[in-house]
Scaffold this active site. Structure first.
Site, mmCIF file in Angstrom:
data_model
loop_
_atom_site.group_PDB
_atom_site.id
_atom_site.type_symbol
_atom_site.label_atom_id
_atom_site.label_comp_id
_atom_site.label_asym_id
_atom_site.label_seq_id
_atom_site.Cartn_x
_atom_site.Cartn_y
_atom_site.Cartn_z
ATOM 1 N N ALA A 116 0.706 10.944 26.877
ATOM 2 C CA ALA A 116 2.098 11.053 27.317
ATOM 3 C C ALA A 116 2.207 12.338 28.134
ATOM 4 O O ALA A 116 1.444 13.283 27.921
ATOM 5 C CB ALA A 116 3.006 11.127 26.102
ATOM 6 N N GLY A 166 -1.286 8.871 24.245
ATOM 7 C CA GLY A 166 -0.671 7.640 24.766
ATOM 8 C C GLY A 166 -1.643 6.793 25.576
ATOM 9 O O GLY A 166 -1.449 5.578 25.703
ATOM 10 N N GLU A 200 -3.451 4.848 23.066
ATOM 11 C CA GLU A 200 -2.474 3.870 22.545
ATOM 12 C C GLU A 200 -2.258 2.724 23.532
ATOM 13 O O GLU A 200 -2.130 1.562 23.130
ATOM 14 C CB GLU A 200 -1.146 4.582 22.246
ATOM 15 C CG GLU A 200 -1.260 5.534 21.067
ATOM 16 C CD GLU A 200 -0.001 6.371 20.871
ATOM 17 O OE1 GLU A 200 0.318 7.188 21.763
ATOM 18 O OE2 GLU A 200 0.665 6.215 19.836
ATOM 19 N N GLU A 221 -2.789 14.459 19.179
ATOM 20 C CA GLU A 221 -1.402 14.925 18.976
ATOM 21 C C GLU A 221 -1.267 16.048 17.972
ATOM 22 O O GLU A 221 -0.397 16.913 18.124
ATOM 23 C CB GLU A 221 -0.503 13.747 18.573
ATOM 24 C CG GLU A 221 -0.186 12.781 19.705
ATOM 25 C CD GLU A 221 -1.228 11.681 19.899
ATOM 26 O OE1 GLU A 221 -2.317 11.755 19.271
ATOM 27 O OE2 GLU A 221 -0.953 10.746 20.667
HETATM 28 N N1 COA Z 1 0.621 15.631 30.173
HETATM 29 C C1 COA Z 1 0.931 16.306 31.283
HETATM 30 N N2 COA Z 1 0.011 16.806 32.137
HETATM 31 C C2 COA Z 1 -1.273 16.591 31.834
HETATM 32 C C3 COA Z 1 -1.683 15.891 30.694
HETATM 33 C C4 COA Z 1 -0.664 15.395 29.831
HETATM 34 N N3 COA Z 1 -0.946 14.684 28.741
HETATM 35 N N4 COA Z 1 -3.032 15.851 30.649
HETATM 36 C C5 COA Z 1 -3.456 16.504 31.753
HETATM 37 N N5 COA Z 1 -2.407 16.956 32.466
HETATM 38 C C6 COA Z 1 -2.418 17.718 33.727
HETATM 39 C C7 COA Z 1 -2.787 19.175 33.507
HETATM 40 O O1 COA Z 1 -1.652 19.911 33.107
HETATM 41 C C8 COA Z 1 -3.282 19.550 34.877
HETATM 42 O O2 COA Z 1 -2.183 19.728 35.718
HETATM 43 P P1 COA Z 1 -2.147 20.981 36.775
HETATM 44 O O3 COA Z 1 -3.342 20.770 37.656
HETATM 45 O O4 COA Z 1 -0.833 20.812 37.463
HETATM 46 O O5 COA Z 1 -2.252 22.205 35.924
HETATM 47 C C9 COA Z 1 -3.994 18.276 35.337
HETATM 48 O O6 COA Z 1 -3.438 17.214 34.561
HETATM 49 C C10 COA Z 1 -5.488 18.313 35.108
HETATM 50 O O7 COA Z 1 -5.739 18.571 33.736
HETATM 51 P P2 COA Z 1 -6.667 19.760 33.202
HETATM 52 O O8 COA Z 1 -6.254 20.092 31.815
HETATM 53 O O9 COA Z 1 -6.685 20.891 34.188
HETATM 54 O O10 COA Z 1 -8.088 19.034 33.208
HETATM 55 P P3 COA Z 1 -9.349 19.413 32.309
HETATM 56 O O11 COA Z 1 -10.493 18.637 32.866
HETATM 57 O O12 COA Z 1 -9.510 20.890 32.164
HETATM 58 O O13 COA Z 1 -9.018 18.834 30.846
HETATM 59 C C11 COA Z 1 -8.179 17.182 29.277
HETATM 60 C C12 COA Z 1 -8.876 17.446 30.634
HETATM 61 C C13 COA Z 1 -7.893 15.704 29.185
HETATM 62 C C14 COA Z 1 -9.115 17.597 28.129
HETATM 63 C C15 COA Z 1 -6.874 18.021 29.200
HETATM 64 O O14 COA Z 1 -6.118 17.757 30.380
HETATM 65 C C16 COA Z 1 -6.002 17.696 28.017
HETATM 66 O O15 COA Z 1 -6.299 18.118 26.903
HETATM 67 N N6 COA Z 1 -4.887 16.977 28.243
HETATM 68 C C17 COA Z 1 -3.888 16.703 27.231
HETATM 69 C C18 COA Z 1 -4.384 15.630 26.278
HETATM 70 C C19 COA Z 1 -3.349 15.399 25.194
HETATM 71 O O16 COA Z 1 -3.067 16.250 24.366
HETATM 72 N N7 COA Z 1 -2.778 14.186 25.206
HETATM 73 C C20 COA Z 1 -1.812 13.793 24.216
HETATM 74 C C21 COA Z 1 -0.438 14.046 24.698
HETATM 75 S S1 COA Z 1 0.757 13.612 23.455
#
Ligand code: COA
Length: 258
Positions: free
Chosen positions: A65, A110, A113, A133
């Protein structure tokens, strides 16, 4: 038609690509609105026989999400957000036409999911799955606690949910979360090949199989009774007559979906 999805219809297969690669295809309100429209399109457009959901770019299916939309939500707004997500994912699960997830990278929160709401999943070798989460002080809100437990069993599901552990594609295969793991460049071809086989079958029978399998997890239904009913209904279709006649005449059946 869509602002956050790319969609293409090719030989009955509707490929929906979540298209926010700079945000790792995170599910914001617009994506949900578009996904809702896309599922309606799948079910109402007679040209569509089945669908694939995938993510744009090489890195992510859907990284969850959109966390940037969580700020300032109170309890009631958060519950409404979860309910809307659940309703749309349920609509995917209850689609009469097969919808499969082609998981091309991160399927987190999400994203996992969404993949689990599809009828089954195929993953590329670098795909990663998880419900992170608890890292955010949250729990899954779009059906993840329920579908993960249904798909991989309670012990494994609770471990993943409470540890936020990410699993790789090989582990997802071993857990039964995905049906196949293929190299990234073969992912859509594999999904298409599977759907081509399914699309050659009798559509009403296919829909009834999905419906009765879903009944296993629906407390309001007795799955065995649903099966009896659906079995009987198939006998009233032209496709059942065609399928059985074609078998006896040693020819390939031509189904019309009637
Ligand atoms: N919501 C909003 N933005 C998100 C996102 C999310 N769930 N997941 C990634 N992004 C965005 C990042 O903020 C970043 O944006 P920016 O370039 O404007 O800063 C962009 O996507 C790239 O992500 P980044 O974190 O820089 O990539 P990474 O390769 O270092 O890490 C992940 C990849 C997937 C490990 C990391 O993005 C992450 O942990 N995301 C969240 C996962 C999560 O907790 N999901 C559950 C949400 S309830």
């Amino acid at each position: 038609m869509y602002t956050t999805l790319a969609a293409e219809l090719n030989a009955g297969i509707y490929t929906i690509t979540i298209n926010r690669p700079d945000k790792l295809n995170a599910l914001n309100r617009d994506v949900f609105t578009d996904l809702n429209t896309a599922v309606d399109e799948i079910n109402s457009n007679p040209e569509i026989k089945s669908a694939i959901i995938t993510g744009a770019g090489p890195k992510a299916f859907v990284a969850g999400a959109d966390i940037s939309e969580f700020g300032g939500l109170d309890k009631a707004a958060a519950m409404a957000l979860a309910k809307r997500g659940q309703d749309i994912f349920l609509k995917i699960e209850q689609s009469k036409k097969p919808v499969i997830a082609a998981v091309n990278g991160f399927a987190l929160g999400g994203g996992c999911e969404l993949a689990m709401a599809c009828h089954f999943r195929i993953a590329s070798e670098h795909a990663k799955f998880g419900q992170p989460e608890v890292n955010l002080g949250l729990i899954p809100g779009y059906g993840g606690t329920q579908r993960l437990t249904q798909l991989i069993g309670k012990g494994r599901a609770i471990e993943l949910l409470i540890s936020a552990t990410m699993i790789d594609a090989a582990t997802a295969l071993q857990y039964g979360l995905v049906n196949y793991v293929v190299p990234a460049e073969e992912l859509l071809n594999k999904a298409t090949a599977i759907l081509q086989v399914i699309n050659s079958k009798a559509p009403i029978a296919v829909a009834r199989c999905i419906e009765t399998a879903n009944a296993v997890f629906d407390e309001t239904k007795n799955g065995f009774d649903e099966e009896v009913k659906a079995f009987g209904e198939c006998f009233a279709t032209n496709d059942m007559k065609e399928g059985t006649t074609a078998f006896l005449e040693k020819r390939k059946a031509v189904f019309t979906g009637k």
